[in-house]
Design a protein around this motif. Structure first.
Motif, mmCIF file in Angstrom:
data_model
loop_
_atom_site.group_PDB
_atom_site.id
_atom_site.type_symbol
_atom_site.label_atom_id
_atom_site.label_comp_id
_atom_site.label_asym_id
_atom_site.label_seq_id
_atom_site.Cartn_x
_atom_site.Cartn_y
_atom_site.Cartn_z
ATOM 1 N N GLU A 203 -3.798 2.395 -45.467
ATOM 2 C CA GLU A 203 -3.806 2.200 -43.554
ATOM 3 C C GLU A 203 -3.100 2.569 -43.291
ATOM 4 N N THR A 204 -2.170 4.240 -43.629
ATOM 5 C CA THR A 204 -1.479 4.714 -43.207
ATOM 6 C C THR A 204 -0.566 5.912 -43.788
ATOM 7 N N ILE A 214 1.598 10.817 -36.951
ATOM 8 C CA ILE A 214 0.522 9.082 -37.329
ATOM 9 C C ILE A 214 1.546 8.196 -36.076
ATOM 10 N N ARG A 215 0.821 8.091 -34.671
ATOM 11 C CA ARG A 215 1.853 7.295 -34.090
ATOM 12 C C ARG A 215 0.908 6.090 -34.519
ATOM 13 N N ASN A 216 0.068 5.528 -34.338
ATOM 14 C CA ASN A 216 -0.412 4.254 -34.354
ATOM 15 C C ASN A 216 -2.141 4.228 -35.280
ATOM 16 N N ILE A 217 -2.557 3.383 -36.178
ATOM 17 C CA ILE A 217 -3.235 3.199 -36.888
ATOM 18 C C ILE A 217 -3.790 2.011 -36.492
ATOM 19 N N ASP A 218 -5.356 1.388 -35.625
ATOM 20 C CA ASP A 218 -5.724 0.098 -35.268
ATOM 21 C C ASP A 218 -7.422 0.314 -36.102
ATOM 22 N N GLU A 223 -9.752 3.277 -33.733
ATOM 23 C CA GLU A 223 -8.445 4.325 -33.525
ATOM 24 C C GLU A 223 -7.033 4.531 -33.964
ATOM 25 N N ILE A 224 -7.121 5.625 -34.173
ATOM 26 C CA ILE A 224 -6.295 6.223 -34.808
ATOM 27 C C ILE A 224 -5.508 7.119 -33.481
ATOM 28 N N GLN A 227 0.016 11.991 -32.650
ATOM 29 C CA GLN A 227 0.569 12.701 -31.680
ATOM 30 C C GLN A 227 1.678 14.155 -31.996
ATOM 31 N N GLN A 241 -1.519 15.295 -27.483
ATOM 32 C CA GLN A 241 -2.216 13.831 -28.427
ATOM 33 C C GLN A 241 -3.350 14.526 -28.792
#
Length: 582
Positions: A203-204, A214-218, A223-224, A227, A241
């Motif tokens: 997942e990340t 990687i700041r966030n994986i949703d 959306e990924i 940054q 970003q």
């Protein structure tokens, strides 16, 4: 009388005026139209939105099941690599990560890697020899990995100078050593992480060692958010970003048109291609071949297809043109027909080797071969010893276009009277558990970990036909060995995994030639001239087409191109720039 007459006249005049007001509408009021103010969206020149087909995990770039555009992009942007591919396709040492990498000894064959002293993961841990050792240990022993052949020649990884120098020894010379140790993983995090090799990257990414983090994986929102990696010791990126945003084909085209997405990397069908072309000069379109070939494998480790006559019959039932047409959807992949078993159409040295007639359905030949194999056609189905012939088709159901092709292949086989059942499984399960379940094989002898009969048996251990991705981006001799070579004991004497390769193929007669190409004792063209005709005769694999994306670049972006061969556009992301919209 005169006064009364005057009063009556005045009254009549007033009534006339009132009547006129009642019967006629008042003159329209004239006023200026209201002013509409449309707010302009502020442009953030430090952020770039890239539209993609999917952001679905997992994200381990070393797994066959994870060979997607997004996973390869994340590997380029987040993970460190010893070598990168140059614009001409040759490997270039990454001087940001490495001081040097060179062969330092002939016997035993040794490559010494010296890491830059400032190279570190995002959590501050140094990038070190233990990361090389971690990747080697997993690539040689885990199932479903990409191009493990070179790693299996390694006999040891030793550390010096506080882990900044790694001496890697090989059992034999290996000319393709520059293809190793790309997309290094943080051993200090993963070696003790729950799920380890596969689970921690489902997942990340736990740590970054590249220009972006990687700041966030949703995945729910699709959306990924990447940054700029502030801990990166190399040159800082131009963008702060990069947002990878998932959308359907029509929405991707619409987002490009409105400039909500400044860039898109997608695998379009013919209707989407028409819509992209209609955007005109506002968007530049570039075809980007991927390092993946879609292929059909006939697995001789499966009890039913251990019979070469039966494999030949299945080959004769397949309509290859239909599979290519449906799988490519009329997009750029349609022009990348894969007519060779090892090299992809976009690679240097590619030369078609497919025999005439292969992939053209011939039901008369099917009937002849199945009769020869002892089957009788009854009520449209082929039966032997009272049991209908039924094959199990395996394909990753979480990746396009494999599950769709499995359904088409099922229909083609059933049209020839060959029953077929689709095994519904994810890519991780297929490559990690299902395909490795069978043991070693020769062209005439097959054994399995659990027996299965002609009616289906244990589906976990009896996938007969697989529609899968074949990774082709590495050293071609290593691709040959990984795809069709036998797998025995490792150089240190430990026992290897039972399955030789996803096809379950092993021919002891071909193995010396495959090994000679791997170690440089024979040139790849000479090896292929011997191996490929034999592979076609074994009816072990039928390549279909090379996957390809379309890169759509908006006018706000500079520095974007298709990227090095079989790498793609994200290799240049650290230098991308976005102009401010006026």
């Amino acid at each position: 009388m005169r006064g009364r007459s005057a009063l009556l006249a005045l009254t009549a005049a007033v009534c006339a005026l009132l009547t006129a007001c009642t019967d006629s509408p008042p003159p329209p009021l004239v006023s200026a139209p209201p002013t509409t103010v449309t707010p302009t969206r502020p442009t953030d020149p430090t952020q770039l939105v890239v539209g993609v087909d999917s952001v679905k995990g997992g994200y381990n770039p070393h797994l066959i099941a994870n060979q997607t555009t997004v996973t390869r992009a994340l590997g380029e942007l987040v993970l460190p690599s010893v070598f990168h591919t140059g614009v001409d396709g040759s490997p270039l040492l990454d001087r940001t990560l490495m001081v040097s990498a060179e062969v330092t000894k002939a016997n035993p064959y040794t490559v010494t890697y010296t890491i830059q002293p400032q190279a570190a993961w995002g959590d501050g841990a140094p990038i070190a020899a233990e990361d090389f050792a971690y990747l080697w240990q997993n690539m040689r022993s885990q199932p479903g990995v990409v191009d493990p052949a070179g790693y299996r020649l390694i006999t040891g990884v030793s550390a010096r100078d506080g882990g900044r120098v790694a001496d890697v020894t090989f059992s034999q010379p290996y000319p393709g050593w520059r293809s190793l140790f790309n997309d290094l993983l943080p051993a200090h995090v993963l070696k003790d992480a729950p799920g380890g090799w596969t689970g921690a990257l489902s997942e990340t990414f736990p740590a970054a060692g590249g220009p972006f983090s990687i700041r966030n994986i949703d995945q729910d929102r699709g959306e990924i958010l990447l940054q700029r990696n502030d801990r990166y010791w190399g040159q800082s990126t131009k963008l702060q970003q990069i947002v990878l945003r998932q959308a359907g084909p029509a929405d991707l085209v619409g987002a490009l048109k409105s400039a909500d997405d400044q860039l898109a990397v997608l695998d379009p069908g013919d209707s989407t291609m028409r819509a992209l072309n209609e955007l005109g000069k506002s968007v530049t379109l570039t075809t980007v071949p991927n390092p993946v070939v879609v292929e059909v494998l006939l697995r001789q480790t499966a009890p039913r297809l251990s019979d070469p006559t039966l494999r030949a019959a299945v080959f004769a039932a397949i309509d290859r043109d239909a599979l290519i047409s449906i799988g490519s959807g009329g997009g750029p992949s349609a022009s990348l027909r894969a007519d060779s078993l090892v090299l992809a159409p976009s690679q240097p040295g590619y030369k078609p080797s497919i025999p005439a007639g292969v992939g053209t359905p011939n039901h008369d030949l099917v009937n002849q071969l199945l009769t020869q194999a002892g089957y009788t056609k009854t009520n449209g189905s082929w039966i032997r010893d009272g049991v209908p012939l039924n094959l199990v088709i395996g394909a990753p159901n979480d990746r396009a276009p494999y599950s769709q092709l499995a359904g088409v292949l099922q229909q083609q086989l059933e049209a020839a009277g060959i029953g077929a059942t689709i095994l519904n499984t994810s890519g991780d399960q297929l490559f990690g558990q299902v395909l490795p379940a069978t043991t070693t094989t020769t062209p005439t002898v097959t054994t399995t970990t659990s027996p299965a009969n002609d009616q289906g048996g244990d589906p976990v251990n009896s996938v007969d036909v697989a529609i899968v991705p074949q990774a082709v981006g590495g050293d071609p001799a290593s691709v040959l060995a990984a795809a069709f070579g036998c797998r025995g004991a490792l150089p240190d004497g430990t026992t290897a995994l039972p399955a030789a390769n996803p096809a379950g193929f092993c021919d002891p007669g071909l193995q010396p030639t495959i090994e000679a190409a791997l170690t440089g004792a024979m040139s790849l063209p000479d090896a292929l001239s011997t191996v490929e005709p034999a592979l076609w005769q074994h009816h072990v694999a039928m390549p279909l087409f090379q996957l390809a994306d379309v890169l759509a670049t908006g006018s706000e972006i500079t520095g974007v191109n298709g990227g090095p061969p079989l790498v793609g556009p994200f290799a240049g992301a650290p230098t991308w720039r976005r102009a401010v919209r006026r």
